[in-house]
Design a protein around this motif. Structure first.
Motif, short mmCIF file in Angstrom:
data_model
loop_
_atom_site.label_atom_id
_atom_site.label_comp_id
_atom_site.label_asym_id
_atom_site.label_seq_id
_atom_site.Cartn_x
_atom_site.Cartn_y
_atom_site.Cartn_z
N SER A 61 0.83 -1.20 0.00
CA SER A 61 0.00 0.00 0.00
C SER A 61 0.87 1.26 0.00
N ILE A 62 1.95 1.23 0.79
CA ILE A 62 2.87 2.38 0.81
C ILE A 62 3.49 2.56 -0.57
N LEU A 63 3.95 1.46 -1.15
CA LEU A 63 4.57 1.53 -2.48
C LEU A 63 3.58 2.06 -3.51
N ARG A 64 2.37 1.54 -3.48
CA ARG A 64 1.35 1.99 -4.44
C ARG A 64 1.08 3.48 -4.29
N GLY A 65 0.95 3.93 -3.04
CA GLY A 65 0.69 5.35 -2.79
C GLY A 65 1.82 6.25 -3.27
N LEU A 66 3.04 5.82 -3.06
CA LEU A 66 4.18 6.62 -3.51
C LEU A 66 4.22 6.72 -5.03
N ARG A 67 4.01 5.61 -5.69
CA ARG A 67 4.05 5.64 -7.15
C ARG A 67 2.87 6.44 -7.72
N ASP A 68 1.71 6.39 -7.05
CA ASP A 68 0.58 7.21 -7.49
C ASP A 68 0.91 8.69 -7.39
N LYS A 69 1.77 9.05 -6.41
CA LYS A 69 2.19 10.44 -6.24
C LYS A 69 3.40 10.77 -7.12
#
Length: 223
Positions: A61-69
């Motif tokens: 989830s952290i990885l996904r959120g960072l890449r979305d940003k």
């Protein structure tokens, strides 16, 4: 190099933090995913090491959120499981590497250097400025082919300056990146280490590489 290490097993977290710091890597260590997310989105880390299964936000989830940003900080995922679907999911989300627990700290350190260099577009483990060279894997320093003995902190400071040749860094920027915590404005620790580096790097050379920009900070090369 400054990294964020996220792992919910206290003993492993402590062991990995200590081992990486012995390799000359500055480590901020947390065991909660929500705290990790806050730090990852506010601190300019060189890389993240994320355990997939942690309380709060999990590693994916952290990885996904960072890449979305559009945050492309290098990420190495840790997991106790080695199933192919999980590995593929992490890599598809934008992970740069993947390690299964248990692992060797030395290997993790080597992989961290690799993903950071890859992000910088540097496939080499060497950084050169003029006739000064540092070897990130062997943690060796030389100038004009002559090896120079540096302490761990001196090496970290020199690496920080050499990664952005000519760029002027303020005292607070240097302290936060190399030492990793807030600085007493009255301390002269940065100046002390700059002088130590000058004595080792510039002393016997006509061309001086370490520059002081009065009222601003320090730079290596340029000018």
């Amino acid at each position: 190099m400054r990294i964020l290490l996220v792992e919910d097993q206290a003993k492993l977290l402590s062991f990995a933090k200590k081992g990486l710091e012995e390799q000359g890597i500055q480590v901020d260590a947390v065991s909660d995913g929500d705290e990790a997310w806050e730090m990852a989105t506010t601190v300019p880390y060189d890389a993240l090491v994320l355990d997939i299964m942690v309380p709060g936000r999990d590693g994916l989830s952290i990885l996904r959120g960072l890449r979305d940003k559009r945050n492309n900080v290098p990420v190495i995922l840790l997991t106790a499981r080695s199933t192919l679907p999980e590995k593929i999911e992490g890599l598809n989300l934008g992970a740069d590497d993947y390690m299964t627990k248990p692992f060797f700290v030395e290997e993790l350190a080597a992989r961290l250097h690799t993903v950071v260099r890859r992000k910088a577009g540097d496939s080499s483990h060497l950084i050169r400025v003029d006739d000064l060279c540092i070897n990130l894997l062997e943690r060796k320093t030389s100038r004009a082919g002559v090896e120079i003995e540096l302490s761990t902190r001196e090496f970290e400071l020199l690496e920080h300056l050499m990664r952005s040749p000519g760029r002027v860094f303020g005292r607070m920027q240097i302290y936060e990146h190399v030492w990793g915590y807030n600085m007493d404005p009255e301390t002269n620790l940065v100046e002390v280490y700059i002088q130590r580096l000058r004595a080792k790097i510039d002393k016997d050379h006509e061309k001086k590489l370490i520059r002081t920009v009065r009222g601003v900070g320090y730079a290596l090369g340029g000018g």
